[in-house]
Design a protein around this motif. Structure first.
Motif, PDB file in Angstrom:
ATOM      1  N   VAL A   1       0.845  -1.201   0.000  1.00  0.00           N
ATOM      2  CA  VAL A   1       0.000   0.000   0.000  1.00  0.00           C
ATOM      3  C   VAL A   1       0.877   1.247   0.000  1.00  0.00           C
ATOM      4  CG1 VAL A   1      -1.705   1.306   1.328  1.00  0.00           C
ATOM      5  CG2 VAL A   1      -1.918  -1.176   1.127  1.00  0.00           C
ATOM      6  N   SER A   2       1.883   1.272   0.863  1.00  0.00           N
ATOM      7  CA  SER A   2       2.772   2.435   0.926  1.00  0.00           C
ATOM      8  C   SER A   2       3.510   2.644  -0.395  1.00  0.00           C
ATOM      9  CB  SER A   2       3.783   2.276   2.065  1.00  0.00           C
ATOM     10  OG  SER A   2       3.108   2.232   3.299  1.00  0.00           O
ATOM     11  N   GLY A   3       3.951   1.536  -0.996  1.00  0.00           N
ATOM     12  CA  GLY A   3       4.648   1.640  -2.283  1.00  0.00           C
ATOM     13  C   GLY A   3       3.755   2.211  -3.362  1.00  0.00           C
ATOM     14  N   ARG A   4       2.511   1.786  -3.384  1.00  0.00           N
ATOM     15  CA  ARG A   4       1.566   2.298  -4.385  1.00  0.00           C
ATOM     16  C   ARG A   4       1.370   3.797  -4.229  1.00  0.00           C
ATOM     17  NH1 ARG A   4      -3.100   0.604  -7.517  1.00  0.00           N
ATOM     18  NH2 ARG A   4      -3.740   2.509  -8.524  1.00  0.00           N
ATOM     19  N   PHE A   5       1.201   4.250  -3.003  1.00  0.00           N
ATOM     20  CA  PHE A   5       0.946   5.671  -2.790  1.00  0.00           C
ATOM     21  C   PHE A   5       2.219   6.512  -2.938  1.00  0.00           C
ATOM     22  CE2 PHE A   5      -3.080   4.065  -1.503  1.00  0.00           C
ATOM     23  CZ  PHE A   5      -3.962   5.084  -1.824  1.00  0.00           C
ATOM     24  N   ARG A   6       3.383   5.956  -2.606  1.00  0.00           N
ATOM     25  CA  ARG A   6       4.639   6.680  -2.860  1.00  0.00           C
ATOM     26  C   ARG A   6       4.789   6.927  -4.359  1.00  0.00           C
ATOM     27  NH1 ARG A   6       7.009   3.577   1.056  1.00  0.00           N
ATOM     28  NH2 ARG A   6       7.700   2.038  -0.457  1.00  0.00           N
ATOM     29  N   ALA A   7       4.458   5.936  -5.159  1.00  0.00           N
ATOM     30  CA  ALA A   7       4.604   6.047  -6.609  1.00  0.00           C
ATOM     31  C   ALA A   7       3.668   7.093  -7.208  1.00  0.00           C
ATOM     32  CB  ALA A   7       4.356   4.693  -7.270  1.00  0.00           C
ATOM     33  N   SER A   8       2.519   7.314  -6.586  1.00  0.00           N
ATOM     34  CA  SER A   8       1.564   8.274  -7.149  1.00  0.00           C
ATOM     35  C   SER A   8       1.695   9.671  -6.550  1.00  0.00           C
ATOM     36  CB  SER A   8       0.130   7.765  -6.967  1.00  0.00           C
ATOM     37  OG  SER A   8      -0.189   7.656  -5.596  1.00  0.00           O
ATOM     38  N   PHE A   9       2.510   9.827  -5.530  1.00  0.00           N
ATOM     39  CA  PHE A   9       2.650  11.116  -4.858  1.00  0.00           C
ATOM     40  C   PHE A   9       3.116  12.223  -5.815  1.00  0.00           C
ATOM     41  CE2 PHE A   9       5.076  14.246  -2.396  1.00  0.00           C
ATOM     42  CZ  PHE A   9       4.120  14.622  -1.468  1.00  0.00           C
ATOM     43  N   ASP A  10       4.048  11.908  -6.693  1.00  0.00           N
ATOM     44  CA  ASP A  10       4.607  12.915  -7.606  1.00  0.00           C
ATOM     45  C   ASP A  10       3.607  13.437  -8.626  1.00  0.00           C
ATOM     46  OD1 ASP A  10       7.035  12.785  -6.334  1.00  0.00           O
ATOM     47  OD2 ASP A  10       7.873  11.313  -7.726  1.00  0.00           O
ATOM     48  N   LYS A  11       2.493  12.757  -8.789  1.00  0.00           N
ATOM     49  CA  LYS A  11       1.471  13.231  -9.723  1.00  0.00           C
ATOM     50  C   LYS A  11       0.651  14.380  -9.138  1.00  0.00           C
ATOM     51  CE  LYS A  11       0.813   8.696 -11.850  1.00  0.00           C
ATOM     52  NZ  LYS A  11      -0.154   7.609 -12.045  1.00  0.00           N
ATOM     53  N   CYS A  12       0.758  14.597  -7.835  1.00  0.00           N
ATOM     54  CA  CYS A  12      -0.014  15.651  -7.166  1.00  0.00           C
ATOM     55  C   CYS A  12       0.596  17.007  -7.503  1.00  0.00           C
ATOM     56  CB  CYS A  12      -0.026  15.427  -5.656  1.00  0.00           C
ATOM     57  SG  CYS A  12      -0.762  13.860  -5.173  1.00  0.00           S
TER      58      CYS A  12
END
Length: 187
Positions: A142-153
């Motif tokens: 879960v953490s890996g998935r959200f770390r990967a999408s953080f830069d899209k914000c």
């Protein structure tokens, strides 16, 4: 579907008009719907990986005594991104499934991006969580998935939504793991 009834000679009555038939929901039907969507191969692979993850979660929950209806879970997980690329693809996909005569899938697909209650263990939560465990067709935490999408914000609103979704995913993961008594969902 149009239905007429006859009470006697010359006494016909319109009972139903223009209702779509509701096909029996089966894994085979879900596979055919996915094929008909003609998704790009990487997106189709993600959908298949999500369906596989969903079935693993369903089995783990069943072993812990929480039995869910696996057919709609499989179908919704397989078809959750059928409208990817359109605005608000989760709701668009839910609407499409309703139009195609599979209304039971609509709430499951509608919530795969934002779950209504991350502490309520039901079919929608399993589809939601399975999606969070797959980045493309690869399994991630879960953490890996959200770390990967953080830069899209790109702005404060997107960051707030990301944080809210991350917290919901953590709540869901902990809820499932606690029920199962083991780490089914890698945090």
């Amino acid at each position: 579907v149009t239905r007429l009834s006859a009470d006697g000679p010359g006494q016909r009555r319109l009972e139903e008009y223009g209702r779509l038939p509701v096909p029996e929901l089966t894994p085979e039907l879900a596979d055919r719907l996915l094929a008909a969507a003609e998704l790009p191969e990487p997106l189709e692979a993600h959908c298949r990986a999500t369906a596989e993850a969903a079935m693993e979660i369903v089995c783990a929950l069943a072993a812990a005594g929480v039995c869910l209806d696996e057919t709609p879970v499989y179908a919704a997980a397989l078809l959750h991104d059928v409208s990817k690329g359109t605005p608000d693809h989760a709701l668009a996909g839910a609407g499409l499934m309703s139009q195609l005569g599979c209304p039971v899938l609509a709430p499951l697909i509608a919530q795969h991006h934002d779950i209504e209650d991350p502490a309520r263990v039901d079919e929608a939560l399993v589809v939601y969580m399975a999606d969070k465990l797959c980045r493309g067709d690869r399994r991630v935490s879960v953490s890996g998935r959200f770390r990967a999408s953080f830069d899209k914000c790109r702005d404060a609103e997107a960051l707030a939504a990301h944080d809210r979704r991350y917290k919901a995913a953590l709540t869901a993961a902990h809820t499932i793991n606690d029920i199962c008594g083991k780490e089914v969902i890698p945090i």
